[in-house]
Design a protein around this motif. Structure first.
Motif, short mmCIF file in Angstrom:
data_model
loop_
_atom_site.label_atom_id
_atom_site.label_comp_id
_atom_site.label_asym_id
_atom_site.label_seq_id
_atom_site.Cartn_x
_atom_site.Cartn_y
_atom_site.Cartn_z
N CYS A 18 19.48 18.45 -19.44
CA CYS A 18 18.17 18.36 -20.08
C CYS A 18 18.14 19.18 -21.36
O CYS A 18 17.58 18.74 -22.38
CB CYS A 18 17.07 18.84 -19.13
SG CYS A 18 16.82 17.77 -17.70
N ARG A 19 18.74 20.36 -21.33
CA ARG A 19 18.76 21.21 -22.53
C ARG A 19 19.55 20.55 -23.66
O ARG A 19 19.14 20.59 -24.82
CB ARG A 19 19.36 22.58 -22.20
CG ARG A 19 19.35 23.52 -23.41
CD ARG A 19 19.85 24.88 -23.09
NE ARG A 19 21.20 24.83 -22.54
CZ ARG A 19 21.87 25.88 -22.12
NH1 ARG A 19 21.32 27.08 -22.17
NH2 ARG A 19 23.09 25.75 -21.63
N ARG A 20 20.67 19.89 -23.31
CA ARG A 20 21.45 19.17 -24.34
C ARG A 20 20.60 18.07 -24.98
O ARG A 20 20.62 17.90 -26.21
CB ARG A 20 22.72 18.58 -23.72
CG ARG A 20 23.84 19.58 -23.54
CD ARG A 20 25.14 18.91 -23.17
NE ARG A 20 25.10 18.25 -21.87
CZ ARG A 20 25.32 18.85 -20.70
NH1 ARG A 20 25.60 20.14 -20.67
NH2 ARG A 20 25.27 18.18 -19.57
N VAL A 21 19.85 17.34 -24.16
CA VAL A 21 19.00 16.28 -24.69
C VAL A 21 17.93 16.87 -25.60
O VAL A 21 17.66 16.35 -26.69
CB VAL A 21 18.35 15.46 -23.54
CG1 VAL A 21 17.28 14.53 -24.07
CG2 VAL A 21 19.41 14.69 -22.77
N LEU A 22 17.30 17.96 -25.18
CA LEU A 22 16.27 18.59 -26.00
C LEU A 22 16.84 19.07 -27.33
O LEU A 22 16.21 18.92 -28.38
CB LEU A 22 15.62 19.75 -25.25
CG LEU A 22 14.71 19.36 -24.09
CD1 LEU A 22 14.36 20.58 -23.24
CD2 LEU A 22 13.45 18.69 -24.61
N ASN A 23 18.02 19.66 -27.30
CA ASN A 23 18.66 20.09 -28.55
C ASN A 23 18.97 18.90 -29.45
O ASN A 23 18.77 18.97 -30.66
CB ASN A 23 19.93 20.89 -28.26
CG ASN A 23 19.64 22.33 -27.89
OD1 ASN A 23 18.74 22.95 -28.44
ND2 ASN A 23 20.41 22.86 -26.96
N ALA A 24 19.44 17.80 -28.85
CA ALA A 24 19.75 16.61 -29.64
C ALA A 24 18.49 16.01 -30.26
O ALA A 24 18.55 15.42 -31.34
CB ALA A 24 20.45 15.57 -28.76
N CYS A 25 17.37 16.17 -29.58
CA CYS A 25 16.08 15.65 -30.09
C CYS A 25 15.39 16.64 -31.00
O CYS A 25 14.24 16.44 -31.38
CB CYS A 25 15.15 15.32 -28.93
SG CYS A 25 15.72 13.98 -27.90
N ASP A 26 16.06 17.74 -31.31
CA ASP A 26 15.52 18.78 -32.19
C ASP A 26 14.25 19.41 -31.61
O ASP A 26 13.32 19.72 -32.34
CB ASP A 26 15.28 18.24 -33.59
CG ASP A 26 15.24 19.34 -34.64
OD1 ASP A 26 15.89 20.39 -34.43
OD2 ASP A 26 14.56 19.16 -35.66
N SER A 27 14.25 19.58 -30.29
CA SER A 27 13.14 20.28 -29.61
C SER A 27 13.62 21.68 -29.26
O SER A 27 13.78 22.04 -28.08
CB SER A 27 12.72 19.51 -28.35
OG SER A 27 12.21 18.26 -28.68
N ARG A 28 13.86 22.46 -30.28
CA ARG A 28 14.47 23.78 -30.12
C ARG A 28 13.68 24.71 -29.21
O ARG A 28 14.25 25.36 -28.35
CB ARG A 28 14.67 24.42 -31.49
CG ARG A 28 15.37 25.75 -31.43
CD ARG A 28 15.61 26.30 -32.84
NE ARG A 28 16.08 27.65 -32.76
CZ ARG A 28 17.37 27.99 -32.72
NH1 ARG A 28 18.29 27.07 -32.75
NH2 ARG A 28 17.72 29.26 -32.66
#
Length: 88
Positions: A18-28
């Motif tokens: 989930c964290r990888r997806v958030l980082n990829a979506c620029d949801s830092r």
């Protein structure tokens, strides 16, 4: 590894995904919040309690305070780098 540890390991893997997806979506900010949860789960798996973590943070702050500041590009307007970083 106990059944509960296996469950925590599975949860940890899901959270990291989930964290990888958030980082990829620029949801830092969301990814950083999730990093705290990941740290908590890792601490449970490794048997590290909050007192141990606090002692580590206190020691890091003491060490940082005893080192004379070196000239750097960082100004008061720039955010400080975190003292702790979550690693695998």
């Amino acid at each position: 590894m106990s059944h509960s540890d296996e469950q925590l390991q599975s949860v940890l893997e899901t959270l990291e995904g989930c964290r990888r997806v958030l980082n990829a979506c620029d949801s830092r900010e969301s990814a950083e919040l999730l990093s705290i949860v990941i740290l908590d789960v890792r601490m449970k798996l490794k048997g590290i309690d909050s007192a141990d973590l606090k002692a580590l943070c206190d020691e890091m702050l003491r060490s940082a305070a005893s080192v004379p500041p070196s000239p750097s590009k960082q100004t008061q307007d720039q955010p400080r780098r975190p003292l702790l970083r979550v690693v695998k």
